[in-house]
Design an enzyme around this catalytic site. Sequence first.
Site, PDB file in Angstrom:
ATOM      1  N   ASP A  97      11.596  50.360 -33.594  1.00 47.65           N
ATOM      2  CA  ASP A  97      11.864  49.325 -32.535  1.00 47.65           C
ATOM      3  C   ASP A  97      11.856  47.887 -33.293  1.00 47.65           C
ATOM      4  O   ASP A  97      12.200  46.958 -32.399  1.00 47.65           O
ATOM      5  CB  ASP A  97      10.687  49.588 -31.488  1.00 47.65           C
ATOM      6  CG  ASP A  97      10.960  50.629 -30.631  1.00 47.65           C
ATOM      7  OD1 ASP A  97      11.937  51.017 -30.628  1.00 47.65           O
ATOM      8  OD2 ASP A  97       9.754  51.239 -30.422  1.00 47.65           O
ATOM      9  N   ASP A 158      16.514  56.629 -28.764  1.00 45.20           N
ATOM     10  CA  ASP A 158      16.262  55.305 -28.659  1.00 45.20           C
ATOM     11  C   ASP A 158      16.746  54.479 -29.770  1.00 45.20           C
ATOM     12  O   ASP A 158      17.136  53.210 -29.739  1.00 45.20           O
ATOM     13  CB  ASP A 158      14.927  54.981 -28.052  1.00 45.20           C
ATOM     14  CG  ASP A 158      14.217  55.862 -27.346  1.00 45.20           C
ATOM     15  OD1 ASP A 158      14.487  56.976 -27.412  1.00 45.20           O
ATOM     16  OD2 ASP A 158      13.421  55.425 -26.506  1.00 45.20           O
TER      17      ASP A 158
END
Length: 373
Positions: A97, A158
């Site tokens: 992330d 993601d």
Amino acid sequence: MKIWEKCVYGTAYEEELAYIESVLKENLDLFVGKYPHVSVGNWYGAEENVLWTSSFFVGMCFLAYEHTGDGIFLKYEREHLDSFRDRLDRRRGISHDLGFLYTLSCVADYKVTGNPRAREIALDAAQVLTERYNEKGKYIQAWGDMGIRYPDVKIIIDTMLNLPLLYWTGEPDKMKMAENHARTSAATLVRPDYSTYHTYLMNPETGEPVCGKTHQGYADESTWARGQAWAVYGYALSYRYTGDPAFLSVAGNAARVFKENLPSDLVPYWDFTFTDQNPDIRDTSAAGIYVCGLLELCNYVEEGEAREYLRLAEAIMKSLREKYTTRGREHVNGTLTEGMYHRHDGQEECTIWGDYFYMEALMRLTGDWRPYW
């Protein structure tokens, strides 16, 4: 095709942006070094800068500044950079992330203001992200320390929205890592029918993929709505950077699957297992991400197809605007209601990434906005 010149609801989009900007302005002092994540009763608390979502509020501030020119939205630019510099230096919450975190906090800052410090921090973050790359398997490990063993090593859909940090550097080795990861994901996380797994187990010793699983979806073989949206937008962005038609094909087909699973009001249930005949909770954040993906795709397809994407995007935004915002409610500091984090943790609430992508979609629909991704 300049999509904002073809939009039907231009005035309504401007009104929505004005509302979001008013909420942001009221909360600037609340989120400095601590950031919103998932609301409780549509009210965000301030969370330590250790989560994957810390940058979305900062990204919204840059969107607001670009739209209004009001310097108030840059009030805490230095403090935000200090916080993200400290997070990187202390290796707090390091995972795939980093792309979310440093694209919206630092790449956005550099693109909007030209701040060289923001560029430096973003480049450092991109370098740290490369440490998660497995050369044998040509993938970026999502979670956990490097060196952990199967079955704890996963790639996840993601990550497609984290790759732009590597592409943005312009450095051939980093860009190749991003491209390779996108290819590996297309061969594993994207099923033959263009629906998606949330996660895929990988063997780090051999680099070989093992099997598809889910962490947030209803079942391993179901399709998690937000994951499908990540695929649409992520592969559209990978096409922008690489020009590889295979990526454009994945994005377009993933967009078709998403459309085919939309309920009557065009705001998806959190997993495509659920339908109007078998309903469950929504995930408005998936809708916002999907719209951004559709609008990105408009740049790369024939005008007739682009018009279809735009019509669908506008219809989804109309539903969100009319049924799923906090406008008119008291004691709120989020924007988009009925988002979902996990099935049993943070449902039917505002999510800061949902707010961000809703606002980004509005920016795309009202002008020639240059993406941060």
